[in-house]
Write a protein that holds these residues in place. Structure first.
Motif, PDB file in Angstrom:
ATOM      1  N   VAL A   2       0.870  -1.171   0.000  1.00  0.00           N
ATOM      2  CA  VAL A   2       0.000   0.000   0.000  1.00  0.00           C
ATOM      3  C   VAL A   2       0.908   1.221   0.000  1.00  0.00           C
ATOM      4  CG1 VAL A   2      -1.804   1.293   1.186  1.00  0.00           C
ATOM      5  CG2 VAL A   2      -1.838  -1.212   1.237  1.00  0.00           C
ATOM      6  N   MET A   3       1.130   1.756  -1.206  1.00  0.00           N
ATOM      7  CA  MET A   3       2.032   2.889  -1.361  1.00  0.00           C
ATOM      8  C   MET A   3       1.269   4.083  -1.923  1.00  0.00           C
ATOM      9  SD  MET A   3       5.313   0.844  -2.972  1.00  0.00           S
ATOM     10  CE  MET A   3       5.932  -0.651  -2.189  1.00  0.00           C
ATOM     11  N   GLU A   4       1.933   5.218  -2.007  1.00  0.00           N
ATOM     12  CA  GLU A   4       1.275   6.439  -2.458  1.00  0.00           C
ATOM     13  C   GLU A   4       0.698   6.288  -3.852  1.00  0.00           C
ATOM     14  OE1 GLU A   4       2.250  11.201  -3.189  1.00  0.00           O
ATOM     15  OE2 GLU A   4       3.808   9.864  -2.392  1.00  0.00           O
ATOM     16  N   LYS A   5       1.413   5.604  -4.737  1.00  0.00           N
ATOM     17  CA  LYS A   5       0.969   5.484  -6.122  1.00  0.00           C
ATOM     18  C   LYS A   5       0.622   4.047  -6.520  1.00  0.00           C
ATOM     19  CE  LYS A   5       3.563   9.516  -7.748  1.00  0.00           C
ATOM     20  NZ  LYS A   5       4.558  10.017  -8.739  1.00  0.00           N
ATOM     21  N   HIS A   6       0.541   3.172  -5.556  1.00  0.00           N
ATOM     22  CA  HIS A   6       0.235   1.779  -5.888  1.00  0.00           C
ATOM     23  C   HIS A   6      -0.383   1.044  -4.717  1.00  0.00           C
ATOM     24  CE1 HIS A   6       0.525  -2.225  -7.593  1.00  0.00           C
ATOM     25  NE2 HIS A   6       1.193  -2.629  -6.530  1.00  0.00           N
ATOM     26  N   ILE A   7      -1.521   0.422  -4.969  1.00  0.00           N
ATOM     27  CA  ILE A   7      -2.127  -0.494  -4.004  1.00  0.00           C
ATOM     28  C   ILE A   7      -2.230  -1.847  -4.694  1.00  0.00           C
ATOM     29  CG2 ILE A   7      -4.179  -1.068  -2.647  1.00  0.00           C
ATOM     30  CD1 ILE A   7      -4.764   1.881  -2.399  1.00  0.00           C
ATOM     31  N   GLY A  11      -3.497  -8.104  -3.185  1.00  0.00           N
ATOM     32  CA  GLY A  11      -3.666  -7.967  -1.745  1.00  0.00           C
ATOM     33  C   GLY A  11      -5.118  -7.700  -1.381  1.00  0.00           C
ATOM     34  N   LEU A  12      -5.760  -6.819  -2.145  1.00  0.00           N
ATOM     35  CA  LEU A  12      -7.176  -6.524  -1.906  1.00  0.00           C
ATOM     36  C   LEU A  12      -8.035  -7.762  -2.156  1.00  0.00           C
ATOM     37  CD1 LEU A  12      -7.397  -3.023  -3.653  1.00  0.00           C
ATOM     38  CD2 LEU A  12      -7.276  -3.482  -1.196  1.00  0.00           C
ATOM     39  N   LYS A  13      -7.710  -8.520  -3.196  1.00  0.00           N
ATOM     40  CA  LYS A  13      -8.486  -9.716  -3.509  1.00  0.00           C
ATOM     41  C   LYS A  13      -8.334 -10.783  -2.418  1.00  0.00           C
ATOM     42  CE  LYS A  13      -8.290 -11.153  -7.828  1.00  0.00           C
ATOM     43  NZ  LYS A  13      -7.721 -11.486  -9.167  1.00  0.00           N
ATOM     44  N   VAL A  14      -7.117 -10.976  -1.934  1.00  0.00           N
ATOM     45  CA  VAL A  14      -6.890 -11.972  -0.881  1.00  0.00           C
ATOM     46  C   VAL A  14      -7.607 -11.566   0.401  1.00  0.00           C
ATOM     47  CG1 VAL A  14      -5.136 -12.928   0.642  1.00  0.00           C
ATOM     48  CG2 VAL A  14      -4.734 -12.874  -1.812  1.00  0.00           C
ATOM     49  N   VAL A  24     -10.801 -13.599  10.366  1.00  0.00           N
ATOM     50  CA  VAL A  24     -10.498 -12.262  10.886  1.00  0.00           C
ATOM     51  C   VAL A  24      -9.109 -11.896  10.382  1.00  0.00           C
ATOM     52  CG1 VAL A  24     -10.125 -10.854  12.928  1.00  0.00           C
ATOM     53  CG2 VAL A  24     -11.932 -12.600  12.926  1.00  0.00           C
ATOM     54  N   VAL A  25      -9.024 -10.834   9.598  1.00  0.00           N
ATOM     55  CA  VAL A  25      -7.778 -10.501   8.904  1.00  0.00           C
ATOM     56  C   VAL A  25      -7.045  -9.365   9.600  1.00  0.00           C
ATOM     57  CG1 VAL A  25      -6.761  -9.715   6.742  1.00  0.00           C
ATOM     58  CG2 VAL A  25      -8.742 -11.248   6.702  1.00  0.00           C
ATOM     59  N   GLU A  26      -5.778  -9.604   9.878  1.00  0.00           N
ATOM     60  CA  GLU A  26      -4.888  -8.537  10.340  1.00  0.00           C
ATOM     61  C   GLU A  26      -4.079  -8.103   9.124  1.00  0.00           C
ATOM     62  OE1 GLU A  26      -1.097  -7.745  13.356  1.00  0.00           O
ATOM     63  OE2 GLU A  26      -2.233  -9.627  13.474  1.00  0.00           O
ATOM     64  N   ASP A  27      -4.421  -6.963   8.581  1.00  0.00           N
ATOM     65  CA  ASP A  27      -3.857  -6.504   7.314  1.00  0.00           C
ATOM     66  C   ASP A  27      -2.590  -5.695   7.576  1.00  0.00           C
ATOM     67  OD1 ASP A  27      -3.538  -5.970   4.664  1.00  0.00           O
ATOM     68  OD2 ASP A  27      -5.126  -4.463   4.541  1.00  0.00           O
ATOM     69  N   ARG A  28      -1.447  -6.241   7.233  1.00  0.00           N
ATOM     70  CA  ARG A  28      -0.166  -5.567   7.452  1.00  0.00           C
ATOM     71  C   ARG A  28       0.321  -4.984   6.129  1.00  0.00           C
ATOM     72  NH1 ARG A  28       3.151  -9.617  11.599  1.00  0.00           N
ATOM     73  NH2 ARG A  28       1.463  -9.798  13.149  1.00  0.00           N
ATOM     74  N   TRP A  29       0.472  -3.681   6.096  1.00  0.00           N
ATOM     75  CA  TRP A  29       0.841  -2.994   4.868  1.00  0.00           C
ATOM     76  C   TRP A  29       2.354  -2.895   4.714  1.00  0.00           C
ATOM     77  CZ3 TRP A  29      -2.823   1.915   4.889  1.00  0.00           C
ATOM     78  CH2 TRP A  29      -4.149   1.471   4.761  1.00  0.00           C
ATOM     79  N   LEU A  30       2.796  -3.026   3.468  1.00  0.00           N
ATOM     80  CA  LEU A  30       4.175  -2.720   3.091  1.00  0.00           C
ATOM     81  C   LEU A  30       4.126  -1.371   2.382  1.00  0.00           C
ATOM     82  CD1 LEU A  30       5.103  -6.271   1.754  1.00  0.00           C
ATOM     83  CD2 LEU A  30       5.824  -5.257   3.929  1.00  0.00           C
ATOM     84  N   LYS A  31       4.640  -0.339   3.024  1.00  0.00           N
ATOM     85  CA  LYS A  31       4.405   1.024   2.560  1.00  0.00           C
ATOM     86  C   LYS A  31       5.508   1.587   1.677  1.00  0.00           C
ATOM     87  CE  LYS A  31       1.636   2.116   6.663  1.00  0.00           C
ATOM     88  NZ  LYS A  31       1.472   3.036   7.831  1.00  0.00           N
ATOM     89  N   THR A  32       6.624   0.915   1.604  1.00  0.00           N
ATOM     90  CA  THR A  32       7.725   1.398   0.766  1.00  0.00           C
ATOM     91  C   THR A  32       8.355   0.222   0.024  1.00  0.00           C
ATOM     92  OG1 THR A  32       9.420   1.102   2.470  1.00  0.00           O
ATOM     93  CG2 THR A  32       8.255   3.229   2.430  1.00  0.00           C
ATOM     94  N   ARG A  33       9.116   0.537  -0.998  1.00  0.00           N
ATOM     95  CA  ARG A  33       9.830  -0.505  -1.729  1.00  0.00           C
ATOM     96  C   ARG A  33      10.860  -1.172  -0.829  1.00  0.00           C
ATOM     97  NH1 ARG A  33       8.935  -4.112  -4.977  1.00  0.00           N
ATOM     98  NH2 ARG A  33       7.684  -2.563  -6.115  1.00  0.00           N
ATOM     99  N   LYS A  34      11.477  -0.397   0.040  1.00  0.00           N
ATOM    100  CA  LYS A  34      12.479  -0.951   0.959  1.00  0.00           C
ATOM    101  C   LYS A  34      11.832  -1.973   1.891  1.00  0.00           C
ATOM    102  CE  LYS A  34      16.011   0.429   4.331  1.00  0.00           C
ATOM    103  NZ  LYS A  34      16.656   1.571   5.043  1.00  0.00           N
TER     104      LYS A  34
END
Length: 234
Positions: A2-7, A11-14, A24-34
Motif C-alpha cells: 500500500v504505497m502512495e501510487k500503488h495499491i 492484496g485486496l483480492k486476498v 479475521v484478517v490482520e492486514d499488514r501494509w508494506l508502505k515502501t519498496r524498501k
C-alpha cells in the motif's frame, strides 16, 4: 503493498476472499519498496501479498485460493467465456434495439441484429491487436495461408459486413463479403479441427484469447453464411 501510487490488487483480492470465508484478517501494509524488499528477503518469497494463518505461511494469492479450496485458473487454460460473453451481449443489444424500434423483442430483425452485432464486437476484439490476430489466424485459415494479407483484411471485412447489415444498406457489398469470409472460415475450421484433428486456439475473439478452435468458431462462420443467404432472399 500500500504505497502512495500503488495499491496491490492481489492484496485486496486476498483480503476480501479471507473475510468472505469468515477469517479475521490482520492486514499488514508494506508502505515502501524498501519494506517490500526486506519482507521478501526475510520470508524468502518473490511476490506479495503473503497470507499467514495461525502463524504459518500459506503463500500468495493463488496458494491462498488453493488453501481455501477455490479454483486457480492457469493463464494458458482454454475457455469459452470470452465468446459466450460476446454472444450474450450481442443478443441483449439486439433484443433491446428490437424493443425500442419495433415494440417487440422477438422479431426477425432482432435475429439479424444479433448476428450483425456479434460480428462487429468480434471484429473489435481482433482489431485491438491485429498483428496477434493475424499470427493466430494464419495457423489454420486456408486462404490466409496462401495469401497472407487476407489475415489483416479479415477483421475489416467482418466489421464492414456487420455494420452494413445493421443499416440494411448496400447488400451488394455485405452479402458477398459475409458469404466469402464465412465460407472460407467454416471450411478452414472444419478441416483443421475435424479432419486434421488439431488442437488450436481460435482467433475469433482476438489473437490473445484462449478460446479453443472448434464448435464456437464454426458456429460464428455458419451464422455469417446464414445471414448472407437470408439477406439475398429478403
Amino acid at each position: 503493498m500500500v504505497m502512495e501510487k500503488h495499491i496491490c490488487p492481489y492484496g485486496l483480492k486476498v483480503k476480501y476472499l479471507l473475510e468472505h470465508e469468515s477469517y479475521v484478517v490482520e492486514d499488514r501494509w508494506l508502505k515502501t519498496r524498501k519494506e517490500t524488499d526486506a519482507f521478501k528477503a526475510e520470508q524468502e518469497v518473490k511476490t506479495t501479498p503473503q497470507t499467514f494463518i495461525d502463524g504459518k505461511r500459506v503463500g500468495g494469492h493463488d496458494e491462498t485460493r488453493r488453501f481455501l479450496g477455490k479454483e486457480v485458473k492457469h493463464k494458458d487454460a482454454t475457455s469459452y467465456t470470452p465468446v459466450l460473453a460476446i454472444f450474450a451481449t450481442a443478443a441483449l443489444m439486439a433484443l433491446a434495439v428490437s424493443w425500442a424500434l419495433l415494440g417487440n423483442v422477438f422479431t426477425v430483425r432482432a435475429a439479424e441484429w444479433f448476428i450483425a452485432f456479434s460480428m462487429c464486437i468480434l471484429a473489435v476484439q481482433k482489431l485491438q491487436d491485429i498483428d496477434s490476430f493475424a499470427t493466430m489466424f494464419l495457423g489454420y485459415d486456408l486462404l490466409a495461408q496462401r495469401w497472407v494479407p487476407y489475415a489483416w483484411i479479415y477483421p475489416f471485412g467482418e466489421l464492414l459486413a456487420g455494420v452494413l447489415v445493421i443499416a440494411r444498406a448496400l447488400n451488394w457489398i455485405s452479402v458477398p463479403v459475409a458469404l466469402l469470409i464465412g465460407t472460407i472460415g467454416a471450411v478452414s475450421v472444419f478441416y483443421a479441427v475435424y479432419t486434421q484433428k488439431r488442437e488450436l486456439k481460435c482467433a475469433c475473439a482476438g489473437g490473445n484469447s484462449n478460446v479453443p478452435l472448434g464448435f464456437v468458431s464454426l458456429t460464428e462462420n455458419l451464422m455469417m453464411i446464414a445471414m448472407a443467404v437470408w439477406m439475398v432472399f429478403t
